[in-house]
Enzyme design. Structure first.
Site, PDB file in Angstrom:
ATOM      1  N   ASP A 116       0.850  -1.178   0.000  1.00 40.78           N
ATOM      2  CA  ASP A 116       0.000   0.000   0.000  1.00 40.78           C
ATOM      3  C   ASP A 116       0.893   1.238   0.000  1.00 40.78           C
ATOM      4  O   ASP A 116       1.716   1.425   0.907  1.00 40.78           O
ATOM      5  CB  ASP A 116      -0.921   0.003   1.219  1.00 40.78           C
ATOM      6  CG  ASP A 116      -1.833   1.212   1.250  1.00 40.78           C
ATOM      7  OD1 ASP A 116      -2.586   1.405   0.284  1.00 40.78           O
ATOM      8  OD2 ASP A 116      -1.786   1.971   2.238  1.00 40.78           O
ATOM      9  N   GLU A 203      -1.727  -1.361  -6.020  1.00 42.89           N
ATOM     10  CA  GLU A 203      -2.957  -0.750  -6.495  1.00 42.89           C
ATOM     11  C   GLU A 203      -2.742  -0.128  -7.865  1.00 42.89           C
ATOM     12  O   GLU A 203      -1.693   0.447  -8.126  1.00 42.89           O
ATOM     13  CB  GLU A 203      -3.438   0.327  -5.511  1.00 42.89           C
ATOM     14  CG  GLU A 203      -3.862  -0.197  -4.165  1.00 42.89           C
ATOM     15  CD  GLU A 203      -4.226   0.920  -3.217  1.00 42.89           C
ATOM     16  OE1 GLU A 203      -5.355   0.918  -2.712  1.00 42.89           O
ATOM     17  OE2 GLU A 203      -3.370   1.806  -2.983  1.00 42.89           O
ATOM     18  N   CYS A 277     -14.492  -9.452   8.072  1.00 36.70           N
ATOM     19  CA  CYS A 277     -15.916  -9.564   7.738  1.00 36.70           C
ATOM     20  C   CYS A 277     -16.282  -8.871   6.431  1.00 36.70           C
ATOM     21  O   CYS A 277     -17.452  -8.907   6.031  1.00 36.70           O
ATOM     22  CB  CYS A 277     -16.768  -9.005   8.876  1.00 36.70           C
ATOM     23  SG  CYS A 277     -16.548  -7.222   9.164  1.00 36.70           S
ATOM     24  N   CYS A 292     -12.938  -1.807  12.726  1.00 36.12           N
ATOM     25  CA  CYS A 292     -14.160  -2.212  12.042  1.00 36.12           C
ATOM     26  C   CYS A 292     -15.352  -1.978  12.964  1.00 36.12           C
ATOM     27  O   CYS A 292     -15.381  -2.457  14.113  1.00 36.12           O
ATOM     28  CB  CYS A 292     -14.075  -3.676  11.626  1.00 36.12           C
ATOM     29  SG  CYS A 292     -15.552  -4.268  10.748  1.00 36.12           S
ATOM     30  N   CYS A 295     -17.294  -5.868  13.254  1.00 37.17           N
ATOM     31  CA  CYS A 295     -16.774  -7.025  14.006  1.00 37.17           C
ATOM     32  C   CYS A 295     -15.727  -6.632  15.042  1.00 37.17           C
ATOM     33  O   CYS A 295     -15.278  -7.489  15.811  1.00 37.17           O
ATOM     34  CB  CYS A 295     -16.189  -8.064  13.057  1.00 37.17           C
ATOM     35  SG  CYS A 295     -14.712  -7.508  12.154  1.00 37.17           S
ATOM     36  N   ASP A 302      -2.811   1.670   7.241  1.00 36.04           N
ATOM     37  CA  ASP A 302      -2.020   1.422   6.033  1.00 36.04           C
ATOM     38  C   ASP A 302      -1.705  -0.061   5.876  1.00 36.04           C
ATOM     39  O   ASP A 302      -1.742  -0.599   4.762  1.00 36.04           O
ATOM     40  CB  ASP A 302      -0.738   2.245   6.076  1.00 36.04           C
ATOM     41  CG  ASP A 302      -1.012   3.741   6.074  1.00 36.04           C
ATOM     42  OD1 ASP A 302      -1.957   4.153   5.380  1.00 36.04           O
ATOM     43  OD2 ASP A 302      -0.294   4.479   6.760  1.00 36.04           O
TER      44      ASP A 302
END
Length: 343
Positions: A116, A203, A277, A292, A295, A302
């Site tokens: 990333d 990416e 999830c 999150c 969950c 990053d």
């Protein structure tokens, strides 16, 4: 004649890209814009620290990297930079073929690494390793301030004067030094990322679109409201200083010598998606923290992006990422001294 033929080839390439829709119509440029010219194979001769250029003759040069035995000269490019003239020689040895890129069956899923790209951290990998961005160091900030002062002083000189030319030559020299340091650091990062890996996943970023100007927002009074372009200028400068595109190109060059596969995936929602999830929400990320809301999974934002990028790359290879163990080594490469500081 060879130099003129090379110029005609560049013009033909420019028109070919225009007719294919890859670039705009070629515009006339001044002679000062062309700072390089090429020679065809067989025209240039080398003798130690001397080089023979047709039309110029024998010249001395600093032999920074001797040509190994068995290689033949393919092309020679003479380039003028702010700090002098440089010769770039392209060589080839057909007896040493490049290793083939590893196929899906040869790739070990545990040796696939998601990368990333960012601003505060230049690269964050899926195994928890982060590589710092040297533009955040004190030395680079000092040089950037020096560059700002030199640009301000040069712009105040009288146009057409020798003082103005000399001032802008100092600005160009500092730009070149910063670019050389950035390039050297990128090569070290590329070597580190390719060590012990079978495939690297990045990416597929539209960097040009990320740096485009914000659209104007008209109001009812016939004027315009604030669209955040002033704040985006700083972000655009940081993206240009990080040079993500140049880093990926260098990684591809180093990976090609070892047969390492380079995979590019869709970057949509990689920073706000939970790898457990798969819940996607902008509330999952708060700065450099990821939590999150569905969950409760938490991690560095990053690094979490690197995990999502790796999982998408595995899916392109036809491998289920859920069946793989998540092994992470929390280490900061730049802080541990594995990469040389930017001096």
């Amino acid at each position: 004649s060879t130099v003129l033929q090379q110029m005609l080839r560049q013009l033909d390439t420019a028109f070919s890209k225009f007719f294919k829709g890859e670039a705009g119509y070629p515009k006339p440029k001044r002679r000062s814009r062309y700072r390089s010219f090429k020679y065809s194979p067989g025209q240039v001769k080398l003798d130690g620290n001397r080089i023979y250029l047709p039309g110029i003759g024998w010249m001395r040069f600093y032999n920074s990297r001797p040509i190994p035995t068995g290689f033949t000269i393919k092309s020679v490019t003479v380039r003028r930079k702010s700090r002098g003239w440089f010769v770039s020689i392209q060589i080839e040895d057909k007896s040493v073929p490049l290793p083939p890129v590893k196929t899906t069956d040869e790739i070990n899923p545990n040796c696939v690494k998601g990368c990333d790209l960012g601003i505060n951290k230049l690269v964050s990998t899926s195994d928890g390793e982060t590589i710092a961005n040297p533009s955040n160091t004190k030395n680079y900030k000092r040089q950037r301030r020096r560059l700002k002062l030199r640009q301000r002083a040069a712009s105040r000189k009288q146009k057409g004067s020798n003082n103005r030319k000399e001032s802008f030559s100092k600005v160009a020299s500092l730009h070149e030094r910063l670019a050389n340091k950035r390039s050297a650091y990128h090569w070290e990062v590329a070597k580190k990322l390719t060590d012990g890996t079978d495939a690297l996943v990045f990416e597929d970023l539209n960097i040009k679109g990320m740096k485009s100007r914000c659209k104007p927002k008209p109001n009812q009074d016939g004027g315009y409201v604030r669209n955040g372009q002033s704040a985006k200028r700083a972000l655009n400068r940081l993206i240009s200083e990080a040079a993500w595109g140049e880093l990926v190109l260098k990684v591809e060059v180093v990976a090609g010598k070892s047969g390492i596969a380079i995979i590019k995936v869709n970057p949509k929602h990689t920073s706000v998606e939970c790898p457990k999830c798969h819940h996607i929400s902008a509330d999952n990320r708060d700065g450099e923290k990821f939590l999150c809301t569905e969950c409760g999974y938490h991690d560095d934002a990053d690094v979490n992006g690197g995990v999502n990028i790796r999982n998408r790359g595995l899916k392109q290879l036809g491998i289920d990422p859920i069946q793989l163990p998540s092994v992470r080594s929390r280490s900061v490469a730049y802080g541990q001294g594995k990469l040389r500081p930017w001096k």
